[in-house]
Design a protein around this motif. Structure first.
Motif, PDB file in Angstrom:
ATOM      1  N   ALA A 117       1.264   3.076  13.121  1.00  0.00           N
ATOM      2  CA  ALA A 117       1.832   3.848  14.230  1.00  0.00           C
ATOM      3  C   ALA A 117       0.840   4.928  14.635  1.00  0.00           C
ATOM      4  CB  ALA A 117       3.166   4.471  13.830  1.00  0.00           C
ATOM      5  N   ASP A 118       0.858   5.282  15.921  1.00  0.00           N
ATOM      6  CA  ASP A 118      -0.030   6.341  16.412  1.00  0.00           C
ATOM      7  C   ASP A 118       0.473   7.724  16.028  1.00  0.00           C
ATOM      8  OD1 ASP A 118      -1.896   4.614  17.876  1.00  0.00           O
ATOM      9  OD2 ASP A 118      -0.180   4.180  19.148  1.00  0.00           O
ATOM     10  N   VAL A 171       5.554  11.433  -0.902  1.00  0.00           N
ATOM     11  CA  VAL A 171       6.033  11.020   0.420  1.00  0.00           C
ATOM     12  C   VAL A 171       4.929  11.173   1.452  1.00  0.00           C
ATOM     13  CG1 VAL A 171       7.697  11.541   2.253  1.00  0.00           C
ATOM     14  CG2 VAL A 171       8.435  11.539  -0.141  1.00  0.00           C
ATOM     15  N   GLU A 172       4.180  12.271   1.372  1.00  0.00           N
ATOM     16  CA  GLU A 172       3.102  12.473   2.344  1.00  0.00           C
ATOM     17  C   GLU A 172       2.010  11.422   2.180  1.00  0.00           C
ATOM     18  OE1 GLU A 172       0.065  15.983   3.912  1.00  0.00           O
ATOM     19  OE2 GLU A 172       1.727  16.461   2.561  1.00  0.00           O
ATOM     20  N   ARG A 173       1.696  11.048   0.937  1.00  0.00           N
ATOM     21  CA  ARG A 173       0.693   9.987   0.729  1.00  0.00           C
ATOM     22  C   ARG A 173       1.144   8.677   1.372  1.00  0.00           C
ATOM     23  NH1 ARG A 173       0.625  11.947  -4.682  1.00  0.00           N
ATOM     24  NH2 ARG A 173       1.887  10.145  -5.301  1.00  0.00           N
ATOM     25  N   ALA A 174       2.420   8.335   1.213  1.00  0.00           N
ATOM     26  CA  ALA A 174       2.924   7.084   1.786  1.00  0.00           C
ATOM     27  C   ALA A 174       2.911   7.122   3.306  1.00  0.00           C
ATOM     28  CB  ALA A 174       4.336   6.813   1.265  1.00  0.00           C
ATOM     29  N   LEU A 175       3.267   8.262   3.887  1.00  0.00           N
ATOM     30  CA  LEU A 175       3.305   8.355   5.350  1.00  0.00           C
ATOM     31  C   LEU A 175       1.899   8.311   5.947  1.00  0.00           C
ATOM     32  CD1 LEU A 175       6.156  10.951   5.967  1.00  0.00           C
ATOM     33  CD2 LEU A 175       6.254   8.454   5.943  1.00  0.00           C
ATOM     34  N   ARG A 176       0.928   8.807   5.215  1.00  0.00           N
ATOM     35  CA  ARG A 176      -0.444   8.719   5.731  1.00  0.00           C
ATOM     36  C   ARG A 176      -0.951   7.280   5.744  1.00  0.00           C
ATOM     37  NH1 ARG A 176      -2.856  13.399   6.839  1.00  0.00           N
ATOM     38  NH2 ARG A 176      -1.866  15.314   6.061  1.00  0.00           N
ATOM     39  N   GLU A 177      -0.363   6.414   4.918  1.00  0.00           N
ATOM     40  CA  GLU A 177      -0.693   4.992   4.999  1.00  0.00           C
ATOM     41  C   GLU A 177      -0.202   4.381   6.310  1.00  0.00           C
ATOM     42  OE1 GLU A 177      -2.432   3.004   3.095  1.00  0.00           O
ATOM     43  OE2 GLU A 177      -2.937   4.519   1.585  1.00  0.00           O
ATOM     44  N   LEU A 178       0.914   4.904   6.835  1.00  0.00           N
ATOM     45  CA  LEU A 178       1.459   4.392   8.103  1.00  0.00           C
ATOM     46  C   LEU A 178       0.684   4.906   9.302  1.00  0.00           C
ATOM     47  CD1 LEU A 178       5.307   4.838   7.468  1.00  0.00           C
ATOM     48  CD2 LEU A 178       3.965   2.746   7.244  1.00  0.00           C
ATOM     49  N   ASP A 238       0.820  -1.214   0.000  1.00  0.00           N
ATOM     50  CA  ASP A 238       0.000   0.000   0.000  1.00  0.00           C
ATOM     51  C   ASP A 238       0.853   1.262   0.000  1.00  0.00           C
ATOM     52  OD1 ASP A 238      -2.203  -1.615   0.007  1.00  0.00           O
ATOM     53  OD2 ASP A 238      -2.591  -1.425   2.161  1.00  0.00           O
ATOM     54  N   THR A 239       1.945   1.271   0.760  1.00  0.00           N
ATOM     55  CA  THR A 239       2.789   2.462   0.788  1.00  0.00           C
ATOM     56  C   THR A 239       3.513   2.655  -0.545  1.00  0.00           C
ATOM     57  OG1 THR A 239       4.516   1.106   1.836  1.00  0.00           O
ATOM     58  CG2 THR A 239       3.143   2.462   3.270  1.00  0.00           C
ATOM     59  N   THR A 240       3.963   1.564  -1.156  1.00  0.00           N
ATOM     60  CA  THR A 240       4.600   1.678  -2.463  1.00  0.00           C
ATOM     61  C   THR A 240       3.597   2.147  -3.513  1.00  0.00           C
ATOM     62  OG1 THR A 240       6.108  -0.116  -1.855  1.00  0.00           O
ATOM     63  CG2 THR A 240       5.974   0.451  -4.173  1.00  0.00           C
ATOM     64  N   THR A 241       2.372   1.645  -3.435  1.00  0.00           N
ATOM     65  CA  THR A 241       1.323   2.095  -4.350  1.00  0.00           C
ATOM     66  C   THR A 241       1.050   3.586  -4.175  1.00  0.00           C
ATOM     67  OG1 THR A 241       0.315  -0.101  -4.322  1.00  0.00           O
ATOM     68  CG2 THR A 241      -1.068   1.733  -5.068  1.00  0.00           C
TER      69      THR A 241
END
Length: 440
Positions: free
Chosen positions: A297-298, A285-292, A261-264
């Motif tokens: 992570a909280d 980068v922001e799209r990938a971090l929002r997946e995390l 999902d983060t790579t996508t």
């Protein structure tokens, strides 16, 4: 053994009588003392050939008996320590765990092997850690027994459970200093656990029957009234995967989904350029971090290289960092603002990760100042009630560090595992490439 000891005692008594008779023979004339000398030589030979080996055998057997008795006593004391329903911990003067019993592993939520060598204060609320360290040190200095109320780490449902900690000094054998024996009393019943089966306890099948009867609300039948197993046993069906194996397989599948999902998210849209002032990361980068965020992570905190810092870079060491993204729980706006306004230069953990290029995983971090302080001087890790953190550098393989990603987990959420740290390390290389390609 008693018969051998009686026989040896009788032989020794007879030998003493013969020695007394030989001693009285010294009054005989010199020409009549030759037979006495021959008898004395025979007695000495008897001592060397018979009495001395027998004495050595008895002494060795006695030493073995004492050693066996000491070993059995140690095993008994170890079993008592492990099986007592109270939470008992043996601590060093600096609160490092040396021993933790079964009930303690359940209360503090960690295995005994993992707890050994780690400060117990990591499982306590930050506001009581300093007082607990002080009391443990005082007990270790032989200043008397102490008792105080401590509190476990905060949970999403509210403050942690209060505990009464009672401490007394204990001198371990062959050690110069004291250890501190600490007993924790909970407000309710002691934590329940199923100890390993030993002689005198219920068999495994009896335990299963008793648990099933308690679930039905009936009284378990005594062992004498239970049906005896038939002589002809039916082969058991193949056992399914254990709970631990299922958890490992499930976690592996979740990590694969997370990486996908983060790579996508990184590749699904235009990469986007970073804001000219560096206040926001690239869109990919922001799209990938929002997946995390939330799912993995909280808290998600991104520090990236400030614009114009490349000229100040020394080799692979990064230039100045600037905080560009903070994602946290919805009801933590004040803390999110404090984290967003923090200068990464005042965050030792992020600075060390950027300088060394090495990842860091901490469970129940003992150094609450590792991520810096807010404007009022309060540690940010304490304000966020962080129970586990993961800090990784962002860079392409063989390239310079272009940023630092820090993830927090709070409350009762499971701590970061090594497998999860490995997955984030792979993701960090993808993010490093995205940061590199977004540079003007």
């Amino acid at each position: 053994m008693a018969g051998v000891e009686q026989s040896a005692g009788g032989e020794l008594a007879d030998f003493r009588k013969r020695v007394e008779e030989l001693r009285s023979a010294r009054t005989l004339p010199s020409q009549e003392q030759q037979p006495t000398l021959d008898a004395a030589l025979f007695e000495l030979q008897h001592v060397v050939d018979v009495l001395l080996p027998r004495y050595e055998g008895l002494a060795g057997a006695e030493r073995n008996n004492h050693s066996r008795a000491g070993t059995e006593e140690q095993q008994l004391l170890r079993a008592l320590f492990q099986r007592t329903p109270c939470v008992v911990a043996l601590l060093d003067p600096d609160t490092v765990v040396r021993r933790l019993n079964f009930a303690g592993t359940i209360l503090f939520g960690m295995r005994a092997g993992y707890a050994t060598g780690r400060p117990l204060t990591g499982s306590l609320a930050p506001e009581v850690r300093a007082a607990f360290r002080s009391q443990v040190a005082a007990v270790a200095r032989n200043e008397g027994d102490r008792s105080m109320v401590v509190r476990l780490l905060r949970t999403p449902d509210g403050p942690g459970e209060p505990l009464r900690a009672t401490m007394t000094a204990l001198r371990p054998p062959q050690e110069p200093g004291n250890a501190v024996l600490t007993v924790f009393h909970t407000g309710g019943a002691a934590p329940a656990y199923d100890p390993p089966s030993v002689n005198g306890t219920e068999r495994e099948d009896e335990q299963r029957e008793n648990r099933a009867a308690r679930q039905r609300g009936s009284t378990p039948a005594p062992p004498a009234q239970r049906a005896a197993p038939s002589a002809r046993q039916v082969p058991d069906p193949p056992r399914p995967l254990s709970r631990a194996h299922l958890a490992e397989v499930t976690q592996g599948a979740e990590l694969m989904d997370l990486l996908d999902d983060t790579t996508t998210a990184l590749l699904s849209g235009p990469p986007g350029d970073a804001a000219p002032d560096g206040e926001r990361p690239p869109a990919a980068v922001e799209r990938a971090l929002r997946e995390l965020h939330g799912r993995f992570a909280d808290w998600v905190v991104l520090d990236q290289e400030a614009p114009g810092a490349e000229a100040a870079r020394d080799g692979h060491a990064p230039g100045a960092l600037r905080r560009s993204l903070v994602l946290g729980p919805e009801d933590s706006d004040d803390l999110a603002a404090a984290l967003a306004g923090q200068d990464p230069a005042g965050c030792p953990l992020a600075e060390d990760t950027a300088r060394t290029g090495s990842s860091a995983v901490q469970v129940r971090p003992d150094d609450l100042a590792a991520f810096g302080h807010d404007a009022a001087g309060a540690p940010l890790l304490a304000r966020a009630a962080v129970t586990s953190l993961l800090c990784v550098p962002l860079r392409e393989p063989g390239g310079p560090v272009r940023g630092v990603l820090t993830l927090f987990r709070t409350g009762t959420r499971r701590a970061f595992s090594l497998a999860e740290a490995g997955a984030v390390d792979r993701l960090s290389r993808h993010l490093g490439l995205a940061l590199r390609d977004s540079r003007p």
